[in-house]
Write a protein that holds these residues in place. Structure first.
Motif, PDB file in Angstrom:
ATOM      1  N   GLU A  26       0.833  -1.206   0.000  1.00  0.00           N
ATOM      2  CA  GLU A  26       0.000   0.000   0.000  1.00  0.00           C
ATOM      3  C   GLU A  26       0.869   1.258   0.000  1.00  0.00           C
ATOM      4  O   GLU A  26       1.950   1.278   0.589  1.00  0.00           O
ATOM      5  N   ASP A  86      -2.979   5.760  -1.790  1.00  0.00           N
ATOM      6  CA  ASP A  86      -3.993   4.712  -1.836  1.00  0.00           C
ATOM      7  C   ASP A  86      -4.931   4.904  -0.651  1.00  0.00           C
ATOM      8  O   ASP A  86      -6.102   4.573  -0.705  1.00  0.00           O
ATOM      9  N   ARG A  90      -9.902   5.956   2.303  1.00  0.00           N
ATOM     10  CA  ARG A  90      -9.498   6.273   0.948  1.00  0.00           C
ATOM     11  C   ARG A  90      -9.587   7.781   0.712  1.00  0.00           C
ATOM     12  O   ARG A  90     -10.418   8.454   1.333  1.00  0.00           O
TER      13      ARG A  90
END
Ligand SMILES: Nc1ncnc2c1ncn2[C@@H]1O[C@H](COP(=O)(O)OP(=O)(O)O)[C@@H](O)[C@H]1O
Ligand SMILES: [Mg+2]
Lengths: 344, 267
Positions: free
Chosen positions: B44, B227, B242
Motif C-alpha cells: 500500500e 492509496d 481512501r
C-alpha cells in the motif's frame, strides 16, 4: 484625510513610541579599558619594554648618523660577520683518512697543500719554537652543504614519522573522545584527558626526557613530536566529529549501521578536508620543531647546529640557518599546493 | 499445496506494518503520539497527512528505531519491534528524508551504495568498495530514478534538490526493502518537482510491491498520490480511509487554526 485608504501610521503616532536604544559603549567598558591599559603598563616594565624602546631608538639614531654606534647595531654586525660568508666546503686532513688514495677522490674534491704551523716548547731550552710542517688537506667544495642538506632531510624524515605517529594515535583518541561516538563517559573522560596531557607537555621538555630513555638520536625526536602532535590532532579530530552534520548520520543509523560504519561513510567524508588541513599544519610545525629539539640531542639538523655553535664555528651555523630557512620556505609552498589539491 | 506456498499466502493476509496503541511522550512533556493504532497491508502507498507538529516524523522514526516509543507495540511483517530485533527490521525498512540526508562530499554512486552500509562486509564499507552485483544494481537504480551516467561521479552539492531526492530514493531502494518510510520527501522541493518525485516514488514502489508510509503536509498531493490517507492532529488519528472519503469538515478539523490547504477538497 482620505477615508478610502486603509489607515497608515501617521507621524503623530510615531511620536508616541518611546523606545530606549542602548548606546554602543558603556561606562563599564571604559573602566575596563583603563584597567587593562594600566595592567599592560605595569607588565611592560616587567618585560623591559622600556629598555627595548630605548635600545631601538639608539639603533635608529645610529643608522641616521645621529650617533656613532649603538649596542644593537654592533651586535647585529657581529652576527653578520660571524655567520657570513657561510661555510660550504669540508676540509679533511689527509693524514687522518685511512687508506687515502689521491687517484680516487670524491666528486669535485681536490687536494691542497698547506703550511701547518705549530708552536712547541723545546724541552732543552724551555722556549716556544715554531715548527712548520707541510700538510695535505682534501677539500670538498660543497662538502659541508651536502652534509647539512643530508641532516635537513633526516630532520624532515623525523617530522614525517612524527606526523604519522600523531595521526595513528589521534584517530582512536578522537573516536573515543567524541561525545557522540564514545562507548561511555569514563572512556570519553580518559581519552580527552590523555589528549590534553599530550598537548600540555612541550616537545622540548619531553624530548629531554626521551633522550635519557632512548639515547641521543632521532627516536627521541620523533616520539616527542609525535606525542605532542597527537594531542593536537586528537582534540581537533574529535571536535570535528562532534560538529559534523547529523542528517546523513541519521540516515545510515536508520538502516541499522553500527557506529563505526556510520563514522566511515557519513562522518569521515565530511571531516576529511579539515583533517587534511590540520595534518598538514602539524607536519609543517613538526619540521620547524624538529630543528629545535635537535638542540637537546634528539637528532636531525638541530643536533648539528648545537655542535657547531658550541665550537664557535659560526660559518657552519650560517649554512645550517640558510638551509633551514630555504626548507621552511619550500615547505610552505608545497603544503599550500597540497592543501588546495586535496581539499577540492 | 506445498508448505512454502501456504506460508506465502499467509503472508499476504498479514499486515506489513501494524501500529498498536503507540504513544510517545518526549522528555519535556510534549505528547507527540497518543494511542495511534492502524495496520498497513503489503504494497500500500499510505500517506500520513497532518500539519507541522502533528507527530508524523515521530511516527515514522518510531518504526526504524530512531525515536524509542513510550508505550504501545509496532510489528513489521508480523515480527514485533524490540531492541533485539531492531537491526534485522532496520535492514528491511529504508527511509527517504525531508532534507535528503545524503553525504555532501560523496558522489551520487557512493551515496546510493551507502544504502548497503549495514549489509556489506566491513572491509568493503571501509574501502567503499562494494561487490559488482551491488554496483550494477546502484547503476540500474540511478538510471531508474532519471539520472544519467554523467551524474555517477557528481557530488551532492552540484545537484538540484529534486535530483538529490532522486538519489535519496535510489539509496532507499538499494537493498529492495519491504517498507519505505518517506518523511515529507518533497517538503523542500517546488510544486512541479514535488509531483515528479512523488510519481517516481509511487511507481517504483508499485513495480516492486514495496509498502510505503509517506508523510505529507500538502492535502492536494495526498489526495492525488495516496492509496489511503491517515490524517493526524496533535498525535492522534482523526481520519483513516481512501482519499475520496475525505470530506470538507474533516479537512477543516485537521488544519483548523493553521489556515492551510482547505480549498482543494471542494472539488
Ligand atoms: N526530539 C524531540 N524532543 C522533544 N520534542 C520533540 C522532539 N521531536 C519532536 N518533538 C515534538 O513532538 C511533536 C511532533 O513532532 P513531529 O513528529 O516532528 O511532527 P511533524 O513531523 O508532524 O511536523 C512536536 O510538538 C514537536 O515539537
Ligand atoms: Mg516532520
Amino acid at each position: 484625510m482620505d477615508m478610502s485608504n486603509p489607515p497608515r501610521p501617521s507621524l503623530e503616532r510615531r511620536r508616541e513610541i518611546n523606545w530606549h536604544l542602548p548606546a554602543p559603549y558603556t561606562w563599564r567598558m571604559l573602566v575596563l579599558l583603563i584597567a587593562v591599559a594600566g595592567l599592560l603598563l605595569v607588565s611592560a616594565r616587567r618585560v623591559d619594554i622600556d629598555k627595548f624602546l630605548a635600545l631601538s631608538a639608539e639603533a635608529i639614531a645610529a643608522q641616521l648618523g645621529l650617533r656613532e654606534s649603538s649596542q644593537v647595531g654592533r651586535g647585529l654586525a657581529r652576527i653578520g660577520k660571524d655567520l657570513f660568508p657561510i661555510t660550504l666546503s669540508y676540509r679533511t686532513d689527509v693524514s687522518r683518512v685511512a687508506d687515502f688514495d689521491e687517484a680516487k677522490l670524491p666528486w669535485l674534491a681536490y687536494v691542497e697543500t698547506v703550511d701547518h704551523r705549530e708552536y712547541r716548547m723545546n724541552p732543552d731550552t724551555t722556549k716556544l719554537e715554531e715548527t712548520v710542517s707541510r700538510k695535505k688537506v682534501m677539500v670538498e667544495p660543497l662538502g659541508y652543504l651536502t652534509l647539512t642538506v643530508g641532516k635537513m632531510i633526516e630532520t624532515i624524515e623525523i617530522a614525517i614519522w612524527a606526523t604519522i605517529l600523531a595521526v595513528l594515535l589521534s584517530i582512536p583518541l578522537a573516536y573515543l573522545g567524541a561525545a557522540n561516538y564514545t562507548p561511555n563517559r569514563a572512556i570519553y573522560a580518559i581519552a580527552r584527558g590523555t589528549v590534553s596531557l599530550l598537548r600540555a607537555i612541550p616537545e622540548l621538555i619531553s624530548a629531554l626526557f626521551l633522550v635519557l630513555a632512548f639515547g641521543f638520536g632521532p627516536v627521541a625526536g620523533f616520539l616527542a613530536l609525535g606525542l605532542h602532535g597527537a594531542g593536537f590532532l586528537g582534540k581537533f579530530y574529535a571536535e570535528d566529529i562532534e560538529a559534523a552534520d547529523k542528517k546523513p548520520q541519521d540516515a545510515l543509523r536508520a538502516l541499522g549501521a553500527s557506529k563505526i560504519r556510520v563514522l566511515r561513510l557519513s562522518v569521515l567524508p565530511q571531516v576529511l578536508p579539515s583533517y587534511i588541513a590540520y595534518t598538514l599544519y602539524i607536519l609543517d610545525r613538526n619540521v620547524r620543531m624538529a630543528t629545535v629539539i635537535g638542540l637537546v640531542g634528539a637528532g636531525g639538523i638541530g643536533q648539528e647546529l648545537k655542535g657547531r655553535y658550541d665550537l664557535f664555528e659560526y660559518g657552519n651555523v650560517g649554512t645550517i640557518l640558510v638551509v633551514i630557512f630555504v626548507t621552511v620556505f619550500l615547505l610552505d609552498q608545497i603544503s599550500a599546493r597540497l592543501r588546495a589539491r586535496l581539499i577540492a | 499445496m506445498s508448505a512454502p506456498l501456504s506460508m506465502g499466502a499467509e503472508g499476504q493476509h498479514r499486515a506489513m506494518l501494524s501500529f498498536n496503541r503507540v504513544s510517545k511522550q518526549f522528555a519535556h512533556g510534549v505528547k507527540a503520539l497518543d494511542g495511534v493504532t492502524f495496520d498497513v497491508p503489503r504494497g500500500e502507498f499510505c500517506v500520513i497527512l497532518g500539519p507541522s507538529g502533528s507527530g508524523k516524523s515521530t511516527l515514522l522514526r518510531a518504526l526504524n528505531g530512531l525515536t524509542p516509543l513510550s508505550s504501545g507495540r509496532i510489528a513489521v511483517d508480523g515480527a514485533e519491534l524490540k531492541p533485539k530485533s531492531l537491526r534485522s527490521v532496520q535492514r528491511r525498512v529504508a527511509m527517504v528524508h525531508q532534507q535528503f540526508n545524503l553525504v555532501e562530499r560523496l558522489d551520487v554512486a557512493q551515496n546510493v551504495m551507502s544504502g548497503a552500509v549495514a549489509d556489506a562486509a566491513f572491509w568493503r564499507v571501509l574501502l567503499k568498495w562494494y561487490p559488482k552485483s551491488l554496483r550494477e544494481r546502484a547503476c540500474d537504480l540511478i538510471a531508474r530514478v532519471g539520472l544519467d551516467e554523467l551524474h555517477l561521479t557528481r557530488r551532492m552539492g552540484e545537484l538540484s534538490g529534486g535530483q538529490q531526492q532522486r538519489v535519496g530514493i535510489a539509496r532507499a531502494f538499494l537493498l529492495d526493502p519491504d517498507v519505505i518510510l518517506a518523511d515529507e520527501p518533497v517538503a523542500s522541493l517546488d510544486p512541479a518537482t514535488s509531483r515528479d518525485v512523488l510519481t517516481l516514488l509511487r511507481d517504483a514502489a508499485r513495480e516492486r510491491g514495496t509498502t510505503v508510509l509517506c508523510s505529507l503536509h500538502q492535502l492536494d498531493l495526498a489526495l492525488d498520490f495516496a492509496d489511503r490517507i491517515i490524517a493526524m492532529r496533535s498525535g492522534s488519528i482523526v481520519f483513516d480511509g481512501r482519499p475520496d472519503a475525505l470530506d470538507r469538515s474533516t479537512v477543516a478539523s485537521i488544519y483548523e487554526g493553521s489556515g492551510l490547504e482547505q480549498s482543494r477538497v471542494a472539488a
